[in-house]
Write an enzyme that holds these catalytic residues in place. Structure first.
Site, short mmCIF file in Angstrom:
data_model
loop_
_atom_site.label_atom_id
_atom_site.label_comp_id
_atom_site.label_asym_id
_atom_site.label_seq_id
_atom_site.Cartn_x
_atom_site.Cartn_y
_atom_site.Cartn_z
N LYS A 94 0.90 -1.20 0.19
CA LYS A 94 -0.04 0.01 -0.04
C LYS A 94 0.81 1.29 0.04
O LYS A 94 1.79 1.07 0.54
CB LYS A 94 -0.91 -0.07 1.43
N HIS A 125 -9.75 -8.20 -8.31
CA HIS A 125 -9.64 -7.93 -6.77
C HIS A 125 -10.43 -8.76 -5.84
O HIS A 125 -11.56 -9.29 -6.13
CB HIS A 125 -10.37 -6.43 -6.84
C1 0YR Z 1 -8.60 -3.26 3.15
N1 0YR Z 1 -7.19 -4.55 -2.37
C2 0YR Z 1 -7.79 -3.67 -1.77
C3 0YR Z 1 -8.74 -3.87 1.86
C4 0YR Z 1 -8.21 -3.95 -0.48
C5 0YR Z 1 -8.23 -3.14 0.68
O1 0YR Z 1 -9.15 -1.96 3.25
O2 0YR Z 1 -10.25 -4.11 1.63
O3 0YR Z 1 -6.92 -2.57 1.14
O4 0YR Z 1 -9.55 -4.31 -0.75
O5 0YR Z 1 -7.54 -2.39 -1.88
O6 0YR Z 1 -6.22 -4.36 -3.53
MG MG Z 2 -6.95 -2.23 -3.95
#
Ligand code: 0YR
Ligand code: MG
Length: 371
Positions: free
Chosen positions: A174, A305
């Protein structure tokens, strides 16, 4: 096979290490509002969507299923899922109140349960029902080492463990720290830790803005980042299009898009390179496959996702030629009759009939909240 009744559930399953955060969310549990659908043939289908375990909104999803969709489902013969899907998705009074959001996530849970039923009825894993074949490879990339609330040391330790011990060849981290220079320092530290051969993906969860963050975005290329995910606000089609023309790092997005029409806009604008449908946010596997089809026609790779933590989307990924890489997070894996299995960074093919969604009673009870 005729639908005879249904029952909703809500599970809240703890995340690893008590709390994780990205630039926009901070959570302690993964939410699974879902539905068990019963048929006259004695089969039971399980479907669920993925949330941040906010009980009040989870109940809106299960209420939508039990109060609005149940009447449309009970008595239906399960021969053509798409016909049932249309009956729900294009139901005029329901469309009036929600063409996206709670209603589509509720539809996702239902649609997944229907696919689970059809493939159980045919006594084969869903990927076979969808036309998939042995021999294909689906790579798993792990997101669970890269959270924004981890210190840089913890982040580096985690990505080292995932790549050097567990055998992942791709990991996601992230970005979106208040101080942008820190993001770049963390990306640099991760690249130095994993070496050149590992794919690093970055995910800003919609946090950055143009033109202010253009400089940070441009720097990502120096670390050979495979993609930047959701760099800008989720609905900003023209912003992503402009950005795609200004940076070298490819853009990935889609986890916050609720319909084929949303995907069409982004794909036709040129604002997305890696297309990321989520069957638990779109109206299920049915609509996610539609997204895969249009991406394929445009020559774009699909990397779903994992609102389901890959548990059911592995089936669609095996079956659809546009998917070779799927997100994986291990939080809910233990809850299922056939937990996902990853070997040296690649998914093993599920063998049990169904969509992979059958929950173990033990964990249904353990993580259950009152609907
Ligand atoms: C945690 N994955 C994401 C999760 C995820 C989020 O908030 O839900 O980071 O879904 O972006 O690619
Ligand atoms: Mg994401």
């Amino acid at each position: 096979m005729i639908i005879s009744s249904l029952e909703t559930f809500i599970l809240h399953v703890p995340v690893t290490r008590n709390r994780i955060a990205d630039s926009t969310h901070s959570i302690t549990h993964w939410g699974m509002p879902g539905v068990k659908i019963y048929t006259d043939s004695g089969h039971v289908g399980y479907g669920f969507t993925g949330t941040h375990a906010h009980l009040a909104s989870d109940r809106l999803i299960t209420d939508c299923i039990s109060r609005c969709y149940a009447d449309l489902l009970i008595g239906e013969e399960l021969t053509n899922i798409r016909e049932i899907w249309k009956k729900i998705a294009y139901n005029p009074p329901l469309q009036w109140v929600g063409r996206a959001g709670i209603t589509t996530m509720a539809l996702a849970a239902v649609d997944i349960a229907l696919w689970d039923l059809v493939s159980k009825y045919q006594a084969e894993p869903l990927w076979q029902t969808l036309g998939g074949r042995h021999g294909k490879k689906v790579e798993a990339y792990n997101t669970d080492g890269g959270w924004l609330n981890f210190s840089q040391d913890m982040l580096v330790d985690d990505v080292k463990r995932l790549t050097q011990e567990d055998g992942y060849k791709s990991i996601k981290m992230k970005v979106g720290k208040p101080e942008r220079a820190e993001d770049i320092r963390r990306v640099e530290a991760v690249r130095n830790a994993v070496g050149e051969d590992i794919s690093i993906m970055t995910d800003a969860n919609g946090r950055w803005r143009l033109p202010d963050d253009l400089e940070t975005l441009s720097l990502l290329k120096d670390y050979d980042v495979k993609w930047i995910e959701e760099p800008l606000w989720h609905d900003d089609v023209s912003g992503h299009r402009d950005l795609a023309n200004q940076i070298e790092t490819p853009i990935a997005l889609g986890e916050m898009l609720y319909s084929l029409a949303h995907f069409n806009e982004f794909i036709s604008s040129g604002g997305v390179r890696y297309v990321q449908p989520d069957a638990t946010r779109l109206g299920g596997i049915t609509e996610a496959l539609d997204v895969c089809d249009i991406a394929q026609k445009m020559g774009l790779p699909v990397t779903p996702h994992a609102g389901d933590m890959a548990q059911t989307q592995i089936h669609m990924s095996i079956a659809h030629p546009s998917i070779e890489l799927l997100e994986f997070i291990p939080w809910i894996t233990h809850c299922f009759e056939e937990p996902l299995n990853i070997d040296s960074g690649f998914f093993k093919f599920p063998e049990m009939p169904g969509a992979g969604t059958t929950l173990k009673d033990e964990f249904m009870e353990k993580h259950s909240k009152k609907v």
